[in-house]
Motif scaffolding. Structure first.
Motif, short mmCIF file in Angstrom:
data_model
loop_
_atom_site.label_atom_id
_atom_site.label_comp_id
_atom_site.label_asym_id
_atom_site.label_seq_id
_atom_site.Cartn_x
_atom_site.Cartn_y
_atom_site.Cartn_z
N ASP A 260 0.82 -1.07 0.27
CA ASP A 260 0.04 -0.03 0.08
C ASP A 260 0.94 1.40 -0.10
O ASP A 260 0.84 2.30 -0.58
CB ASP A 260 -0.79 -0.14 1.05
N PHE A 261 2.05 1.29 0.83
CA PHE A 261 2.66 2.46 0.88
C PHE A 261 3.56 2.91 -0.56
O PHE A 261 3.53 3.68 -1.12
CB PHE A 261 3.93 2.26 1.84
N CYS A 262 3.67 1.64 -1.25
CA CYS A 262 4.49 1.67 -2.48
C CYS A 262 3.41 2.39 -3.62
O CYS A 262 3.80 2.98 -4.24
CB CYS A 262 5.11 0.30 -2.90
N GLY A 263 2.15 1.93 -3.45
CA GLY A 263 1.21 2.32 -4.31
C GLY A 263 0.90 3.92 -3.99
O GLY A 263 0.87 4.70 -4.91
N PHE A 264 0.89 4.29 -2.84
CA PHE A 264 0.56 5.62 -2.55
C PHE A 264 1.82 6.56 -2.91
O PHE A 264 1.47 7.76 -3.62
CB PHE A 264 0.48 5.65 -0.81
N SER A 265 3.05 6.10 -2.71
CA SER A 265 4.14 6.85 -3.10
C SER A 265 4.21 6.84 -4.83
O SER A 265 4.73 8.08 -5.13
CB SER A 265 5.51 6.26 -2.37
N MET A 266 3.74 5.96 -5.41
CA MET A 266 3.92 5.78 -6.97
C MET A 266 2.73 6.92 -7.26
O MET A 266 3.15 7.68 -8.33
CB MET A 266 3.33 4.36 -7.45
N GLY A 267 1.39 6.97 -6.51
CA GLY A 267 0.67 7.56 -7.14
C GLY A 267 1.21 9.37 -6.98
O GLY A 267 0.61 10.22 -7.86
N LEU A 268 1.71 9.32 -5.75
CA LEU A 268 2.11 10.88 -5.43
C LEU A 268 3.20 11.36 -6.48
O LEU A 268 3.23 12.22 -6.85
CB LEU A 268 2.78 10.68 -4.08
N GLU A 269 3.98 10.43 -6.68
CA GLU A 269 5.08 10.70 -7.55
C GLU A 269 4.51 11.06 -9.00
O GLU A 269 4.94 11.96 -9.72
CB GLU A 269 6.11 9.54 -8.02
N GLY A 270 3.43 10.29 -9.41
CA GLY A 270 2.75 10.49 -10.71
C GLY A 270 1.95 11.85 -10.68
O GLY A 270 2.17 12.50 -11.66
N VAL A 271 1.53 12.22 -9.64
CA VAL A 271 1.09 13.52 -9.43
C VAL A 271 1.89 14.79 -9.29
O VAL A 271 1.74 15.71 -10.31
CB VAL A 271 0.01 13.65 -8.00
N LEU A 272 3.14 14.45 -9.00
CA LEU A 272 4.24 15.46 -9.10
C LEU A 272 4.72 15.60 -10.52
O LEU A 272 4.93 16.82 -10.95
CB LEU A 272 5.47 15.23 -8.12
N ILE A 273 4.96 14.55 -11.20
CA ILE A 273 5.25 14.57 -12.54
C ILE A 273 4.18 15.06 -13.28
O ILE A 273 4.52 16.03 -14.30
CB ILE A 273 5.62 13.11 -13.12
N ALA A 274 2.90 15.07 -13.18
CA ALA A 274 1.73 15.68 -13.86
C ALA A 274 1.75 17.06 -13.58
O ALA A 274 1.76 17.89 -14.88
CB ALA A 274 0.39 15.20 -13.46
N TYR A 275 2.15 17.32 -12.32
CA TYR A 275 2.28 18.98 -12.06
C TYR A 275 3.41 19.69 -12.73
O TYR A 275 3.22 20.77 -13.21
CB TYR A 275 2.42 19.17 -10.63
#
Length: 326
Positions: A260-275
């Protein structure tokens, strides 16, 4: 000519950087947040489009068209071209709702601030209609550019094939390379005109085909500068897409349950890249706006576009040559 183009490009880049830093908070908050849904849809399409039935359907139709046109099936150019066009069309369809809303509003916010230095949301929404009409006309312009490029390639390959040269692998490789150059030049010029037409719509509120006509007039003699300004921005956006694919899409395939933590960090990283993608969309809009201002402010021979109404009620477009020395 090359020195003048290089000087103009450097000047526009310096003005763009200064303008972006001067309005840094507005561009990185309001404009970037408005562009964020569009950026996220473009990046997410890399993950969803390859697994959708849309991509193979479009790819199959393009292959059928190329085969019907009797293009050489052994040419890697048309194999790669059909696949890349299929990917681009599929991603564009996936992101179309966000493009017609958030992308155009983000550009409108940048145009309005650079012209009036006043972030007024009611005025931003008033720019949406001319931007939308120009965007629709840009679609038909890009469609016409692709059709023109394929027609040139069709006649070129069949003309060479009439002399029996395409039976040689060397000639096929040479023609494929020449075809790739011709297609890239036509498409690059069409994209530059489309981008400048959007700027014309935002700065002068003249949407539709009139904005495209103005862009064609403004770009005359400045194609090298426009290409030099457009290429770095597109390379950066492509690099961010590759980063998203490497850091998010490739990891998503190996994502296991319980992490779950890996999935959260991956999603957060995706949001930062999209920004980050959104910020560079804004930067590219600022550069295009500065290029438009540079074209308008040059003290050279220019043209005025007039609509001449005839007695029978039909309207005709007229380009009037004017000598201006500001």
């Amino acid at each position: 000519m090359e020195d003048s183009s290089r000087t103009q490009t450097n000047t526009i880049m310096r003005r763009s950087i200064f303008s972006f830093l001067q309005n840094y908070h507005y561009f990185t908050t309001t404009a970037a947040i408005l562009a964020f849904p569009y950026s996220l849809s473009i990046l997410v399409s890399q993950f969803s489009v390859p697994h959708s039935p849309l991509l193979p359907a479009i790819h199959g139709q393009l292959k059928s068209i190329f085969m019907a046109a009797e293009f050489p099936p052994s040419s890697n150019l048309f194999t790669l071209l059909s696949f890349k066009i299929s990917q681009t069309v599929s991603s564009s369809i996936f992101a179309l709702p966000f493009t017609l809303s958030f992308f155009l509003l983000s550009k409108a916010s940048v145009f309005h601030l650079l012209k009036h230095n006043n972030p007024d949301f009611s005025s931003i929404f008033s720019l949406y209609k001319p931007l939308f009409s120009t965007f629709v006309c840009n679609f038909f312009l890009l469609l016409a550019a692709n059709s023109t490029a394929f027609s040139i390639l069709f006649f070129g390959f069949h003309f060479i094939n009439g002399f029996g040269f395409l039976s040689s692998p060397n000639w096929l490789t040479f023609m494929s390379a020449a075809g790739a150059v011709v297609y890239s030049m036509i498409l690059a010029n069409a994209i530059i005109v489309c981008n400048l037409a959007l700027v014309c719509s935002g700065m002068e509120k003249s949407g539709g085909y009139m904005a495209i006509l103005k862009a064609c007039v403004l770009i005359k003699g400045r194609t090298l500068s426009a290409l030099a300004l457009a290429v770095p921005g597109n390379l950066v956006l492509a690099a961010i897409e590759a980063l998203f694919h490497y850091r998010v899409v490739s990891r998503a395939y190996g994502y296991g349950r319980g992490d779950d933590f890996c999935g959260f960090s991956m999603g957060l990283e995706g949001v930062l890249i999209a920004y980050l993608y959104s910020i560079f969309v804004v930067v590219d809009t600022v550069v295009s706006s500065m290029f438009f201002k540079s074209c308008k402010s040059e003290g050279r021979c220019c043209y005025r576009i007039e609509i001449v109404a005839e007695e029978d009620g039909n309207a005709y477009v007229k380009l009037k040559n004017i000598e201006e020395f500001p």
